[in-house]
Design an enzyme around this catalytic site. Structure first.
Site, PDB file in Angstrom:
ATOM      1  N   HIS A   1      -9.591   1.310   4.600  1.00  0.00           N
ATOM      2  CA  HIS A   1      -8.326   1.463   5.335  1.00  0.00           C
ATOM      3  C   HIS A   1      -8.547   2.387   6.537  1.00  0.00           C
ATOM      4  CE1 HIS A   1      -4.205   2.510   6.330  1.00  0.00           C
ATOM      5  NE2 HIS A   1      -3.868   1.394   5.722  1.00  0.00           N
TER       6      HIS A   1
ATOM      7  N   GLU B   1      -5.634  -5.062  10.174  1.00  0.00           N
ATOM      8  CA  GLU B   1      -4.604  -4.066  10.482  1.00  0.00           C
ATOM      9  C   GLU B   1      -4.918  -3.396  11.820  1.00  0.00           C
ATOM     10  OE1 GLU B   1      -2.490  -2.748   6.611  1.00  0.00           O
ATOM     11  OE2 GLU B   1      -4.143  -1.381   6.966  1.00  0.00           O
TER      12      GLU B   1
ATOM     13  N   GLY C   1       2.430   2.125  10.807  1.00  0.00           N
ATOM     14  CA  GLY C   1       3.392   3.214  10.700  1.00  0.00           C
ATOM     15  C   GLY C   1       4.078   3.555  12.015  1.00  0.00           C
TER      16      GLY C   1
ATOM     17  N   GLU D   1      -6.861   4.706   7.692  1.00  0.00           N
ATOM     18  CA  GLU D   1      -6.610   6.131   7.432  1.00  0.00           C
ATOM     19  C   GLU D   1      -7.833   6.780   6.797  1.00  0.00           C
ATOM     20  OE1 GLU D   1      -2.903   5.514   5.400  1.00  0.00           O
ATOM     21  OE2 GLU D   1      -2.031   4.879   7.308  1.00  0.00           O
TER      22      GLU D   1
ATOM     23  N   ASN E   1       0.883  -1.173   0.000  1.00  0.00           N
ATOM     24  CA  ASN E   1       0.000   0.000   0.000  1.00  0.00           C
ATOM     25  C   ASN E   1       0.916   1.217   0.000  1.00  0.00           C
ATOM     26  OD1 ASN E   1      -1.757   2.075   0.442  1.00  0.00           O
ATOM     27  ND2 ASN E   1      -2.411   1.402   2.488  1.00  0.00           N
TER      28      ASN E   1
ATOM     29  N   SER F   1       3.298  -2.382  10.186  1.00  0.00           N
ATOM     30  CA  SER F   1       4.749  -2.463  10.415  1.00  0.00           C
ATOM     31  C   SER F   1       5.336  -3.821  10.040  1.00  0.00           C
ATOM     32  CB  SER F   1       5.095  -2.104  11.867  1.00  0.00           C
ATOM     33  OG  SER F   1       4.690  -0.776  12.153  1.00  0.00           O
TER      34      SER F   1
ATOM     35  N   LYS G   1       0.174   4.214  -0.282  1.00  0.00           N
ATOM     36  CA  LYS G   1      -0.450   5.416   0.308  1.00  0.00           C
ATOM     37  C   LYS G   1      -0.185   6.618  -0.607  1.00  0.00           C
ATOM     38  CE  LYS G   1      -0.204   3.124   4.725  1.00  0.00           C
ATOM     39  NZ  LYS G   1      -0.126   3.186   6.172  1.00  0.00           N
TER      40      LYS G   1
HETATM   41  P1  13P Z   1       2.960   0.244   7.673  1.00  0.00           P
HETATM   42  O1  13P Z   1       3.455  -1.048   7.057  1.00  0.00           O
HETATM   43  O2  13P Z   1       3.708   1.432   7.217  1.00  0.00           O
HETATM   44  O3  13P Z   1       2.799   0.129   9.140  1.00  0.00           O
HETATM   45  O4  13P Z   1       1.476   0.443   7.084  1.00  0.00           O
HETATM   46  C1  13P Z   1       0.577  -0.594   7.148  1.00  0.00           C
HETATM   47  C2  13P Z   1      -0.624  -0.225   6.368  1.00  0.00           C
HETATM   48  O5  13P Z   1      -1.360   0.668   6.726  1.00  0.00           O
HETATM   49  C3  13P Z   1      -0.872  -0.945   5.125  1.00  0.00           C
HETATM   50  O6  13P Z   1      -2.143  -0.667   4.628  1.00  0.00           O
END
Ligand code: 13P
Length: 250
Positions: free
Chosen positions: A94, A166, A172, A96, A9, A212, A11
């Protein structure tokens, strides 16, 4: 047996030129992957990634989709638009988007249904916040998020989609759920699907872990019986890291 699936992803990262460069760097390293390989990229990178990935085993994914076919929805993209760009997978719900863009379980359900009906494969994201885990709500919450999101879909449609568990506190942050925590919560999701849709559907649906995940922890996570892959944020932006995650079996 479920075929593992590892998706990046990206982002809000990478211009088209940077995207093409990353895909070209990935191709030789991931060509013998035993899992499905997907990169979920910004819409502005679709064309560049599609072209760069031509003839490879890297599949194109998007990061969101609207539920209407067309209309007055400024800034949104329809399932048909994604399909026309060669998109095969789409991340939906997601954390976010839930946190910053007002995404709700109801709109997640609408998006999942619209995506499936258009022939896209949703990567449906669910997961708890830190204080929800601390208060013991994780299982109830992920069950609720999952079942609402799948409402109205047929067994066949559910079997074919992908779920990403997740935990929001692991995204992150460098904090990763332990192998056992991730396995256990994914087991809870699978069991909830089994209760509602039957064992065969539950056994077929692929459920990833995300949060992560990186070359250092992928092996332990992927060794867990319930974990069918990963949704990778930060570590998907660098070719050596994403290659190492995808080739976790090496
Ligand atoms: P990270 O791997 O940066 O923690 O992000 C995970 C994520 O949100 C994947 O959709």
């Amino acid at each position: 047996m479920r075929k593992p699936i590892i998706a990046g992803n990206w982002k809000m990262n990478k211009t088209p030129a940077q995207a093409a460069e990353l895909v070209k760097e990935l191709i030789p390293g991931v060509k013998d992957a035993l899992c499905d390989v997907v990169v979920c990229v910004p819409a502005t990178d679709f064309a560049a990634v599609k072209e760069a990935a031509q003839g490879s085993n890297i599949h194109l994914g998007a990061q969101n989709v609207h539920f209407a076919q067309s209309g007055a929805y400024t800034g949104e993209l329809s399932p048909e638009m994604l399909k026309a760009c060669g998109v095969e997978y789409v991340i939906i719900g997601h954390s976010e988007r839930r946190q910053y863009f007002g995404e709700t379980d109801r709109t997640v359900n609408l998006r999942v249904k619209a995506a499936v009906e258009a022939g896209l494969i949703p990567i449906l994201c669910v997961g708890e916040m830190k204080e929800e885990r601390e208060r013991g709500y994780t299982d109830a919450l992920v069950e609720y998020q999952t079942l609402i999101a799948l409402n109205g879909l047929t067994d066949a449609q559910i079997q074919n989609l992908v779920i990403a568990y997740e935990p929001v506190w692991a995204i992150g942050t460098g904090l990763v759920a332990t192998d056992e925590q991730a396995n256990e919560t994914i087991g809870v999701i699978r069991k909830a699907i089994g209760h509602k849709y039957g064992q065969a559907v539950a056994e077929a649906v692929r459920i990833q872990y995300g949060g992560s995940m990186n070359p250092g922890n992928v092996k332990g996570l992927m060794a867990q019986p319930e974990i069918d892959g990963g949704l990778i944020g930060g570590a998907s932006l660098k070719a050596p890291d994403f290659t190492a995650v995808v080739m976790y079996h090496k």
